[in-house]
Design a protein around this motif. Sequence first.
Motif, mmCIF file in Angstrom:
data_model
loop_
_atom_site.group_PDB
_atom_site.id
_atom_site.type_symbol
_atom_site.label_atom_id
_atom_site.label_comp_id
_atom_site.label_asym_id
_atom_site.label_seq_id
_atom_site.Cartn_x
_atom_site.Cartn_y
_atom_site.Cartn_z
ATOM 1 N N ALA A 56 12.732 -12.174 -10.304
ATOM 2 C CA ALA A 56 13.885 -11.410 -10.790
ATOM 3 C C ALA A 56 13.820 -9.971 -10.268
ATOM 4 N N TYR A 57 12.639 -9.367 -10.331
ATOM 5 C CA TYR A 57 12.462 -7.981 -9.878
ATOM 6 C C TYR A 57 12.808 -7.856 -8.384
ATOM 7 N N ALA A 58 12.375 -8.841 -7.607
ATOM 8 C CA ALA A 58 12.623 -8.815 -6.160
ATOM 9 C C ALA A 58 14.105 -9.016 -5.829
ATOM 10 N N ARG A 59 14.839 -9.687 -6.718
ATOM 11 C CA ARG A 59 16.212 -10.066 -6.371
ATOM 12 C C ARG A 59 17.282 -9.183 -7.005
ATOM 13 N N ILE A 60 16.871 -8.218 -7.828
ATOM 14 C CA ILE A 60 17.874 -7.346 -8.461
ATOM 15 C C ILE A 60 18.747 -6.702 -7.393
ATOM 16 N N ARG A 61 20.052 -6.873 -7.546
ATOM 17 C CA ARG A 61 20.981 -6.273 -6.585
ATOM 18 C C ARG A 61 21.542 -4.958 -7.087
ATOM 19 N N LYS A 62 21.632 -4.801 -8.396
ATOM 20 C CA LYS A 62 22.284 -3.614 -8.946
ATOM 21 C C LYS A 62 21.542 -3.153 -10.187
ATOM 22 N N ASN A 63 21.033 -1.940 -10.146
ATOM 23 C CA ASN A 63 20.417 -1.352 -11.334
ATOM 24 C C ASN A 63 21.496 -0.591 -12.102
ATOM 25 N N ILE A 64 21.872 -1.093 -13.282
ATOM 26 C CA ILE A 64 22.933 -0.486 -14.088
ATOM 27 C C ILE A 64 22.599 0.974 -14.415
ATOM 28 N N LEU A 65 21.297 1.291 -14.502
ATOM 29 C CA LEU A 65 20.865 2.630 -14.913
ATOM 30 C C LEU A 65 20.820 3.631 -13.755
ATOM 31 N N ASN A 66 21.124 3.171 -12.534
ATOM 32 C CA ASN A 66 21.048 4.075 -11.380
ATOM 33 C C ASN A 66 22.200 3.778 -10.424
ATOM 34 N N ALA A 67 23.187 4.669 -10.414
ATOM 35 C CA ALA A 67 24.396 4.455 -9.600
ATOM 36 C C ALA A 67 24.094 4.495 -8.100
ATOM 37 N N SER A 68 22.980 5.138 -7.727
ATOM 38 C CA SER A 68 22.683 5.260 -6.287
ATOM 39 C C SER A 68 21.840 4.086 -5.778
ATOM 40 N N ASP A 69 21.607 3.094 -6.645
ATOM 41 C CA ASP A 69 20.831 1.914 -6.234
ATOM 42 C C ASP A 69 21.516 1.237 -5.050
ATOM 43 N N SER A 70 20.746 0.777 -4.084
ATOM 44 C CA SER A 70 21.330 0.235 -2.848
ATOM 45 C C SER A 70 20.415 -0.832 -2.275
ATOM 46 N N ASP A 71 20.824 -1.369 -1.127
ATOM 47 C CA ASP A 71 19.983 -2.339 -0.436
ATOM 48 C C ASP A 71 18.639 -1.743 -0.041
ATOM 49 N N ILE A 72 18.625 -0.429 0.142
ATOM 50 C CA ILE A 72 17.367 0.218 0.553
ATOM 51 C C ILE A 72 16.398 0.266 -0.631
ATOM 52 N N THR A 73 16.904 0.634 -1.838
ATOM 53 C CA THR A 73 16.012 0.633 -3.005
ATOM 54 C C THR A 73 15.611 -0.801 -3.339
ATOM 55 N N ARG A 74 16.512 -1.749 -3.101
ATOM 56 C CA ARG A 74 16.181 -3.153 -3.325
ATOM 57 C C ARG A 74 15.069 -3.579 -2.369
ATOM 58 N N GLY A 75 15.177 -3.125 -1.116
ATOM 59 C CA GLY A 75 14.131 -3.415 -0.132
ATOM 60 C C GLY A 75 12.789 -2.867 -0.572
ATOM 61 N N ARG A 76 12.812 -1.683 -1.196
ATOM 62 C CA ARG A 76 11.559 -1.089 -1.681
ATOM 63 C C ARG A 76 10.953 -1.938 -2.792
ATOM 64 N N ARG A 77 11.818 -2.465 -3.670
ATOM 65 C CA ARG A 77 11.312 -3.313 -4.758
ATOM 66 C C ARG A 77 10.674 -4.577 -4.193
ATOM 67 N N GLN A 78 11.325 -5.163 -3.185
ATOM 68 C CA GLN A 78 10.766 -6.370 -2.579
ATOM 69 C C GLN A 78 9.454 -6.043 -1.875
ATOM 70 N N GLN A 79 9.396 -4.858 -1.297
ATOM 71 C CA GLN A 79 8.164 -4.410 -0.647
ATOM 72 C C GLN A 79 7.039 -4.292 -1.680
ATOM 73 N N LEU A 80 7.372 -3.750 -2.863
ATOM 74 C CA LEU A 80 6.372 -3.621 -3.935
ATOM 75 C C LEU A 80 5.824 -4.987 -4.335
ATOM 76 N N VAL A 81 6.718 -5.992 -4.422
ATOM 77 C CA VAL A 81 6.288 -7.340 -4.821
ATOM 78 C C VAL A 81 5.364 -7.923 -3.754
ATOM 79 N N ILE A 82 5.749 -7.798 -2.490
ATOM 80 C CA ILE A 82 4.940 -8.371 -1.403
ATOM 81 C C ILE A 82 3.586 -7.654 -1.319
ATOM 82 N N GLN A 83 3.602 -6.322 -1.480
ATOM 83 C CA GLN A 83 2.331 -5.575 -1.457
ATOM 84 C C GLN A 83 1.441 -5.999 -2.629
#
Length: 210
Positions: free
Chosen positions: A135-162
Motif C-alpha cells: 500500500a505504501y509503495a502504491r499510494i498515488r495521492k497523499n491527501i495531507l500534501n497537495a504537492s505530492d507527485s509521481d516524484i514523491t511516489r517514486g521516493r516512497r517506492q525507493q524507500l520500500v526497495i531500500q
Amino acid sequence: SGVFTDPSTIMILGVDENANSDTIQVMRFDPDRQLLATLSIPRDLRVPVSGYGDQKINAAYAAGGSALAIRTVTEYTGLPIDHVMIVDFSGLVQIVDALGGITIDNPENIRSVFGAKQYTFQKGRLRLGGEDALAYARIRKNILNASDSDITRGRRQQLVIQAIRSELASPGGLLRLRNVATSLKGAFATDLSLVQLLEYGYLDARASTR
C-alpha cells in the motif's frame, strides 16, 4: 570481476499487474569509493523509445520488456546498465512477509484512499508487513500534501526497495533468504545471483552509514 571490485549500474523496475514499470530506479555502485547513488526516473517522463517514437518512459517495458527498458534508459541517461532487477508489486507482499517485515523512515504523515480503503501512515520510523508495504509503495495521492507527485511516489517506492535490501543484508538475512527464495518465484526476477544481491545489500548498508 566481482561486485566488490568493479563499479556497476543496476536498473530496478517495479512492475504492476498490467506489465507497466510503475517505478524505475537506476543504482550505481562504486566499491572503491564506497559510493552508492540512486536515480529515480518518473514513469510519466516522455522520452524517445526506439521503434515507438516519443512515449512515456514506462511504455518501454510494456512494449519490449526489460531489453527495451534498458535500451531506453541507457539512451536517455547515457548510463550503461550492467544488471536489471524486476520486482513485481503483486509479489511484494510475499517478499516482505518472508523477510518478517521491513523498516522505513517515513518523511511525512500520509493519508490516502484507494481500492475503497483508507490508509494512514504516521511520520517517523515504521515497521511494515507485506500488505502495508505494498500500500505504501502504491499510494498515488497523499491527501495531507497537495504537492505530492509521481516524484514523491517514486521516493516512497525507493524507500520500500531500500528497506528490502537492508533486511537481506542484516544479520540473519541469509537465513531468512531460504524463506524468501521460495516466495520470489515470479515475484522477483534478476540476472544477479542471490550472493551478489546480498553483496550489493551489504555494500549499500556500509555506504549509507558513511
